[in-house]
Design an enzyme around this catalytic site. Sequence first.
Site, PDB file in Angstrom:
ATOM      1  N   GLU A  60      -8.513   5.005   6.750  1.00 19.40           N
ATOM      2  CA  GLU A  60      -7.798   5.330   7.928  1.00 19.40           C
ATOM      3  C   GLU A  60      -8.390   5.996   8.956  1.00 19.40           C
ATOM      4  OE1 GLU A  60      -5.320   3.667   8.223  1.00 19.40           O
ATOM      5  OE2 GLU A  60      -4.560   3.212   6.184  1.00 19.40           O
ATOM      6  N   MET A  63       0.713  -2.987   8.420  1.00 27.31           N
ATOM      7  CA  MET A  63      -0.100  -3.167   7.203  1.00 27.31           C
ATOM      8  C   MET A  63      -1.361  -4.113   7.013  1.00 27.31           C
ATOM      9  SD  MET A  63      -1.105  -1.948   4.169  1.00 27.31           S
ATOM     10  CE  MET A  63      -2.070  -2.736   3.295  1.00 27.31           C
ATOM     11  N   GLY A  98       4.025   1.201  10.659  1.00 22.55           N
ATOM     12  CA  GLY A  98       3.820   0.696  12.001  1.00 22.55           C
ATOM     13  C   GLY A  98       3.292  -0.802  11.648  1.00 22.55           C
ATOM     14  N   HIS A 147      -9.382  -2.450   9.591  1.00 25.09           N
ATOM     15  CA  HIS A 147      -9.340  -2.495   8.223  1.00 25.09           C
ATOM     16  C   HIS A 147     -10.116  -3.903   7.622  1.00 25.09           C
ATOM     17  CE1 HIS A 147      -7.200   0.931   7.414  1.00 25.09           C
ATOM     18  NE2 HIS A 147      -6.153   0.706   8.105  1.00 25.09           N
ATOM     19  N   HIS A 179      -6.548  -1.651  15.100  1.00 24.35           N
ATOM     20  CA  HIS A 179      -6.596  -0.747  13.857  1.00 24.35           C
ATOM     21  C   HIS A 179      -6.446  -1.729  12.523  1.00 24.35           C
ATOM     22  CE1 HIS A 179      -5.647   2.896  11.373  1.00 24.35           C
ATOM     23  NE2 HIS A 179      -5.006   1.990  10.662  1.00 24.35           N
ATOM     24  N   GLU A 180      -5.553  -2.595  12.523  1.00 28.90           N
ATOM     25  CA  GLU A 180      -5.490  -3.390  11.470  1.00 28.90           C
ATOM     26  C   GLU A 180      -6.413  -4.259  11.211  1.00 28.90           C
ATOM     27  OE1 GLU A 180      -3.551  -1.946   9.629  1.00 28.90           O
ATOM     28  OE2 GLU A 180      -2.255  -0.825  10.863  1.00 28.90           O
ATOM     29  N   GLU A 183       0.944  -1.128  -0.043  1.00 23.71           N
ATOM     30  CA  GLU A 183       0.125  -0.091   0.032  1.00 23.71           C
ATOM     31  C   GLU A 183       0.825   1.336   0.228  1.00 23.71           C
ATOM     32  OE1 GLU A 183      -3.965   1.805   2.105  1.00 23.71           O
ATOM     33  OE2 GLU A 183      -2.719   0.930   3.435  1.00 23.71           O
TER      34      GLU A 183
HETATM   35  N1  BES Z   1      -2.750   1.023   5.864  1.00 19.17           N
HETATM   36  C1  BES Z   1      -1.912   1.758   6.770  1.00 19.17           C
HETATM   37  C2  BES Z   1      -0.493   1.235   6.485  1.00 19.17           C
HETATM   38  C3  BES Z   1       0.068   2.188   5.490  1.00 19.17           C
HETATM   39  C4  BES Z   1       0.475   3.797   6.150  1.00 19.17           C
HETATM   40  C5  BES Z   1       0.198   2.216   4.138  1.00 19.17           C
HETATM   41  C6  BES Z   1       0.961   4.533   5.088  1.00 19.17           C
HETATM   42  C7  BES Z   1       0.396   3.218   3.358  1.00 19.17           C
HETATM   43  C8  BES Z   1       1.110   4.211   3.849  1.00 19.17           C
HETATM   44  C9  BES Z   1      -2.010   0.909   8.169  1.00 19.17           C
HETATM   45  O1  BES Z   1      -3.138   0.372   8.526  1.00 19.17           O
HETATM   46  C10 BES Z   1      -1.748   1.981   9.290  1.00 19.17           C
HETATM   47  O2  BES Z   1      -2.640   2.751   9.376  1.00 19.17           O
HETATM   48  N2  BES Z   1      -0.674   1.687   9.939  1.00 19.17           N
HETATM   49  C11 BES Z   1      -0.367   2.872  11.139  1.00 19.17           C
HETATM   50  C12 BES Z   1      -0.535   2.188  12.387  1.00 19.17           C
HETATM   51  C13 BES Z   1      -1.855   2.587  13.040  1.00 19.17           C
HETATM   52  C14 BES Z   1      -2.262   1.852  14.194  1.00 19.17           C
HETATM   53  C15 BES Z   1      -1.971   3.987  13.092  1.00 19.17           C
HETATM   54  C16 BES Z   1       1.245   2.834  10.824  1.00 19.17           C
HETATM   55  O3  BES Z   1       1.849   2.082   9.991  1.00 19.17           O
HETATM   56  O4  BES Z   1       1.727   4.022  11.473  1.00 19.17           O
HETATM   57 ZN    ZN Z   2      -4.761   2.028   8.862  1.00 15.56          ZN
END
Ligand code: BES
Ligand code: ZN
Length: 910
Positions: free
Chosen positions: A387, A330, A328, A368, A364-365, A194
């Site tokens: 998000e 995916m 963090g 999704h 969070h994940e 992603e």
């Molecule tokens: N979908 C995102 C991962 C992502 C982040 C993909 C940026 C592409 C670009 C994932 O669900 C996410 O939000 N991860 C967060 C952690 C969350 C608990 C806030 C992250 O990676 O910080």
């Molecule tokens: Zn997310």
Amino acid sequence: MVNSCRKLIFNIFIGFYYSAISLPQICICFQFSTPSMDQLNQNPGTFPVATNGDPFPWRELRLPNTVFPLHYDLVVHPNLTSLNFVASEKIEVVVREATQFIILHSKDLEILSATLHSKEDFRYMAPGKKLTVLSYPAHHQIALLVPEKLTADLRYYVTIDFQAKLADGFEGFYKSTYRTLGGETRIVAVTDFEPTEARMAFPCFDEPLFKANFSIKIRRESRHIALSNMPKVKTIALEGGLLEDHFETTVKMSTYLVAFIVCDFTSVSGTSSSGVKVSIYAAPDKRDQTHYALETSLKLLDFYENYFDINYPLPKLDLVAIPDFGSGAMENWGLITYRETSLLFDPQTSSALDKLWVTKVIAHELAHQWFGNLVTMEWWNDIWLNEGFATYMELISINATYPELQFDDYFLNVCFEVIKRDSLNSTRPISNQAETPTQIQEMFDAVSYNKSCSEGDFVSGGFCYSDSKMAGSTPTLLGENVEVKEMMTNWILQKGIPLVVVKQEGHLLRLQQERFLTGISQEDPEWKVLQERYLWHIPLTYSVSSSDLIHRHILKSKTDTLHLPENFSWVKFNVNSNGYYIVHYEGCGWDQFITQLNQNHTLLRPKERIGLIHDAFQLVSAGRLTLDKALDLTRYLHHETSIPALLKGLHYLKSFYHMMDRRNISDVTENLKRYLLQYFKPVIDTQSWTDDGSVWDRTLRSTILMLACDLSHAPCIQKATELFSQWIESGGKINLPTDVLETVYSVGAKTTAGWNYLLEQYELSRSGAEKDKILYALSKSKLREKLRKLIELGMDGKVIKTQELPTLLYMIARNPEGQQLAWNFVRENWTQLLKKFELGSFAMRTIISGTTSQFSSEDELQEVKLFFESRKAQGSHLDIFQTVLETISKNIKWLEKNLPTLRTWLLVSI
Ligand code: BES
Ligand code: ZN
């Protein structure tokens, strides 16, 4: 009631998904059809040039919608010794409009051959008609040229053989490594797609709306395992000792959610109430840190299935801790990948906040898997649908499953986090145009994550806590019709945050709304222009001193008046800080709160007190309230009984201290230090050096003991030094209380011997939680050569992994001795850094804002500005540049205006 409310929210959100999905499609239909061969041959000059010099038949970044994928058969063989992978795929497509080209995404892949056949088009029934392949790397696209036009409504199979190197960064199909206890380095091949990196692993229609089914096969050696989105159906033995795992076909899904991993990890498993097999995978030596994640993911999966009333559609769910990870975590469907510190919990070294973080990321994940995976936005402009709602669901699910974590007190900060950005002119609307991969990556910001979810909260605050009745999509709110759609559009398409100004005149309340801006005050000439045409529908809540009743009113116009029948001494707006707006009380409004807090702060709920402190300091930044008023509001804090409220006040005082310290304004720094130690002495002295108490007791302990040591409070330094010596004497073996680990290490790192010892332990530690704490301590050293050494190690990537570099640079820039060092490093090594991190990535943005946004002088501003301009001239542009520049200007103005006030206030206060 609760049940209907949750359904309502869910329906509203699903409603947004559908409008996002159906509206834009209308316009892409004609805009995105491919040219004919004639057009291409007649006007080759109007087309981009492919790598072989031929005209490339497609100009746009977005793919045409003449050909749709239905199914991908994918076989991948990563060689973990040569670090290459070879692969082949067969994509079943349906043609929507007759065309001679198939345009696909492909990035850094070597295409070996491409062929086409069909069961429906007699011209292509013979197996494998070879296709011409053109590449246009600037758009990550390839074009497959077919000899005769494909017919509309028929199905075709495209077969492509390709190969590539496992990537070096954190995107696509990349290489991760870890060291075993025995000191051996092992390789992991893992994907992270992603938003736009599936194209680095296989040629595909790499846009979220092109959903298809995927049947994946992975070849591996017998010492490894392979994982993918779906469960394995069988393994077959190939010649030469290789094994091939076949995975079940996926449900229809977007390419960015596809995932596969080849590694030698071990796992722990359990089964959810509905029969889903949940497993946590980690490097073999870390298996003992996987149990909390297993318990939590099972609990949360049960919760979500009940809450949404939709079962998780896959038979299994794997959560994997990846040693090198860019963000963090995916949410790949059925195969969620995490940075180790976002999944693993080590009872010996993980603190209360570490547990909170792991719980939050899992929640969070998992959210999704419904919001995003099951329903998906059509295009990245609406990534907030993913998000924002996943972030909002953290609150709902954790409150229900782990009430002891008291997550809603933590969640207020989610809203406060984004207000910093949203009160700058350079902020953006929640839904925002994004075309290039860099722009798409930039959409993953506080506006998408935090703002959307703060508004989710006001929807619930507005509707759920009242006796709402449902009437189609127009819920009735205490007799007022709320056109949800109308209200939501002005929140989603209009940038910024409103300020509600309240003026009390007897029983009358005069209300006015403005756009809230920090760094620009009402007296500035541009203020007026920046206000033009901004108007929100603001669902206000308020309560008055004389009763507990919560009143509601929707402010739809610039000004409005409320009549209050009761007698009261104050009116507080934004009950429990649920709404996304700042409130300013004109006249003697703030004085009334100062008096009330001093007399009996418990007459206002804790979240009201937090909101007041927050808004007061924001208003100072906006030039609407004088700093001494806001500081006076914190004078009651030594009586404060709510830890989150106490921490909120402390946060501002601490931030002023750090600002003064970084600017070397020594008289104010010293006085702030004295004030903090004197004022919070009772709180500091009553702390125990243990892990006892609630999450908030423990958070307070970590924060206040660290502060006390930073301020060189002798009893604390002594205790920390004592514990540090015991730890060294035990050879790093004894378990110190996790909440004070960071403090103990930080004090220990002040001597060269202590620092060196910590670095050795950093290398040896198997716990990410512990490593983070050590690295933090190391980065606080006052010795520049030590800080330089850390950056060197981070660049080298062996002792300190490259994934830690952004946070490391951020931490060093927060250290007064390191701020110039970190910034100079970024300027001088920009190209090197861009080889490690993508321009728009979380990582790169952390590096940029992390090393600049603390600046507060005109010289620094000019330096940063010049640097950004030179980057822009070379074609690297990010929105965050403007955010940083405005933040620095804001800091400069703040100091100019408030330094004298702060100085005087301290003199009379100590
Ligand atoms: N979908 C995102 C991962 C992502 C982040 C993909 C940026 C592409 C670009 C994932 O669900 C996410 O939000 N991860 C967060 C952690 C969350 C608990 C806030 C992250 O990676 O910080
Ligand atoms: Zn997310």
